[in-house]
Design an enzyme around this catalytic site. Structure first.
Site, PDB file in Angstrom:
ATOM      1  CG  ASP A  98      -3.616  -5.712 -10.606  1.00 25.14           C
ATOM      2  OD1 ASP A  98      -2.773  -6.235  -9.854  1.00 25.14           O
ATOM      3  OD2 ASP A  98      -3.991  -4.540 -10.490  1.00 25.14           O
ATOM      4  CG  ASP A 199      -2.357  -7.406  -5.240  1.00 25.81           C
ATOM      5  OD1 ASP A 199      -2.364  -6.174  -5.116  1.00 25.81           O
ATOM      6  OD2 ASP A 199      -2.904  -8.177  -4.436  1.00 25.81           O
ATOM      7  CD  GLU A 256       0.628  -3.798  -3.920  1.00 26.71           C
ATOM      8  OE1 GLU A 256       0.029  -2.871  -3.342  1.00 26.71           O
ATOM      9  OE2 GLU A 256       0.109  -4.914  -4.095  1.00 26.71           O
ATOM     10  CG  HIS A 329      -5.754   0.436  -6.452  1.00 20.99           C
ATOM     11  ND1 HIS A 329      -4.502   0.274  -7.013  1.00 20.99           N
ATOM     12  CD2 HIS A 329      -5.970  -0.675  -5.711  1.00 20.99           C
ATOM     13  CE1 HIS A 329      -3.989  -0.881  -6.627  1.00 20.99           C
ATOM     14  NE2 HIS A 329      -4.864  -1.477  -5.837  1.00 20.99           N
ATOM     15  CG  ASP A 330      -4.171  -0.216  -2.520  1.00 19.45           C
ATOM     16  OD1 ASP A 330      -5.400  -0.399  -2.456  1.00 19.45           O
ATOM     17  OD2 ASP A 330      -3.367  -1.106  -2.850  1.00 19.45           O
TER      18      ASP A 330
END
Length: 560
Positions: A98, A199, A256, A329-330
């Site tokens: 990440d 991210d 993302e 994860h979100d």
């Protein structure tokens, strides 16, 4: 269309805190990941995406980084991480990390310096502004509730934080900062990692004047987002990053990007523009949200999902590349969200996997998805750990007097902690995740839903996912084939065709618990030669053009 390894890969996301705890402290760790690599290899995974394991005070579960070149104590040491990389590579898999560079932690040494004085050399690594009288510099909101600005007494100015106040935004207008980030990226790539998931990377360019948002109440996203999503210099910054770093390595990159549309995504992913390979877009993840955003619940209309997915499948075809996901994860667990996690948990989880893995793009599996893990309902708001949930509850219930039960219902359906309960490895205490007290409660259904049981049962979701992954490796048609939607207006069936070099796939999925009749439209030419996969027994291919789908049934026919 160029053939590349990252288009043909299947990616598995590890959320470190909840994956596997090796030392009994209740927190997943790197040694725990190493213990489970054979499980992932057996599943058929090519690439592991590891959510942040960097040094962090852990305000937002590691997405607030205080040192980009060290490992969080909870997870282990740099030596543990190096062993993980080596063991992943030994098994023929790859690792992407990440990259969180829209913001750092307020405990990062850059920020510690930046806040000391207005003329500190690090001041311009972050976005500082004087207030307007007693008020913040503008009316932007944080995505975690409240204003996007935090007052700092030391210099009598405010700093911008699109996320938590412990996550100050980095100032990408500063070339020195950009060079520091590129240096750090090269440091990891030289260690041998195979790419980055970036991210909220489309937030790094802000409109320089930082203007007030007009009518902040009438919004789909938080107030001000039109000035920091896909900002004026975003493509310039990504092209510079590509030139300085990404182009020097054979790696995979996925950005993302909340709030990105197909036209914008083409620019980000067109290989001739030298930016990124894929984006994570959120359009299909917002379809069960009402006009007031994610906590405003509404049921999914399957026709909306078809319209959205089809737009992305056809829009990026031959230009860019899609990332395919339903969980991360979100996001809440998809079997509880678009499926049926009670009576048809196994069938609907397999159906959703089939629908996704037969599309064009690179599929991403989120930990626990392959065994059909479900959403959680904790008894008390105090059992939740996620900063987004806790801030929202405080704003709506504690301070806003909204109805507790109604807000809790939104959290049960959409809260991020649904995805963050520990992996259920077996039916022993805490699902085999830890011998200690888990950092967040384990879903009590671990007695019946766990990896050990799934691996043993040849009819499990796990073995179905193994087959989906294997099929992708056997058929270029699944990876590269062109997409065509069938029956766009049907309210229960999502059916589509894929075509490539004279071969065709017919994918038919039932998103409901009813028995539903399927009829191949007369203007679609297809002749089935074999059943590739299905989540119920299918007698043969004779009736491929007309049949009744069972609840949550999925069928994939290959033919011409």
């Amino acid at each position: 269309m160029d053939k590349t390894w990252w288009k043909e890969s299947v990616v598995y996301q590890i959320y470190p805190r909840s994956f596997n705890d090796s030392n009994g402290d209740g927190i997943g760790d790197i040694k725990g990941m190493i213990e489970k690599l054979d499980y992932l290899k057996e599943l058929g995974i090519d690439v592991i995406w590891l959510s942040p394991v960097y040094k962090s005070p852990n305000d937002d579960n590691g997405y607030d980084i205080s040192d980009y070149q060290d490992i969080m104590d909870d997870f282990g040491t740099m030596a543990d991480w190096e062993e993980l990389l080596s063991e992943i590579h030994n098994r023929g898999m790859k690792l992407i990390m990440d990259l969180v560079v829209n913001h750092s932690s307020d405990e990062h040494e850059w920020f510690q310096e930046s806040r000391k004085s207005k003329d500190n050399p690090y001041r311009d690594y972050y976005i500082w502004r004087p207030g307007k009288g007693e008020k913040e510099p503008n009316n932007w909101e944080s995505t975690f509730s409240g204003p996007a600005w935090e007052y700092d007494e030391q210099t009598n100015e405010y700093y911008l934080h699109i996320f938590s106040k412990k996550q100050p935004d980095l100032n990408w207008e500063n070339p020195k900062l950009r060079n520091e980030i590129y240096k750090m990226m090269k440091w990891w790539l030289d260690k041998g990692i195979d790419g980055f998931r970036m991210d909220v990377i489309n937030f790094i360019s802000k409109v320089p004047a930082l203007p007030d948002a007009p009518n902040p109440e009438a919004k789909r996203y938080v107030s001000g987002s039109q000035y920091f999503m896909n900002g004026p210099r975003i493509h310039e910054f990504l092209q510079e990053m590509h030139k300085e770093v990404l182009s020097l390595y054979d790696i995979m990159t996925v950005g993302e990007m909340p709030g990105v549309d197909v036209e914008e995504a083409k620019k980000y992913t067109d290989q001739n523009r030298d930016e990124l390979q894929m984006v994570f877009q959120f359009e299909h993840m917002d379809l069960d949200s009402g006009p007031n955003g994610k906590w405003d619940l509404k049921p999914l209309d399957l026709r909306d999902l078809k319209e959205s997915i089809s737009k992305w499948q056809t829009g990026l075809h031959g230009v860019g590349w899609n990332s395919l996901y339903l969980n991360n994860h979100d996001q809440p667990r998809i079997v509880s969200r678009f499926g049926n996690d009670k009576e048809y948990r196994v069938e609907s989880a397999k159906m959703l996997g089939t629908f996704l893995h037969m599309l064009q793009g690179t599929p991403y599996i989120y930990q626990g998805e392959e065994i059909g893990m479900t959403n959680i309902k904790f008894d008390s708001i105090n059992d939740y750990q996620d900063i987004e949930i806790l801030n929202m509850y405080k704003e709506k219930v504690t301070e806003g007097n909204e109805d507790h039960d109604k807000v809790m219902e939104s959290i049960y359906v959409k809260g991020r902690d649904n995805a963050r309960t520990p992996i259920q490895w077996d039916d022993t205490e805490n699902g085999g995740f830890t011998t200690g007290d888990p950092w967040i409660q384990v879903n009590p259904n671990y007695k019946t839903i766990n990896a050990k049981q799934a691996v043993k049962d040849e009819h499990s979701i796990y073995h179905y996912y193994r087959k989906l992954i294997k099929l992708r490796k056997q058929h270029d048609l699944i990876v590269y084939g062109e997409y065509q939607l069938i029956l766009p207006d049907h309210e229960q069936i999502y059916a589509y065709m894929r075509s490539y070099e004279g071969e065709k796939l017919l994918v038919v999925t039932n998103f409901s618990e009813q028995y539903v009749a399927f009829q191949l439209p007369e203007d679609v030419t297809f002749k089935a030669e074999e059943v590739l996969i299905g989540n119920y027994d299918i007698d043969g291919i004779e009736d491929f053009s007309s049949f009744t789908l069972k609840p949550y049934e999925a069928r994939v026919y290959k033919g011409i």
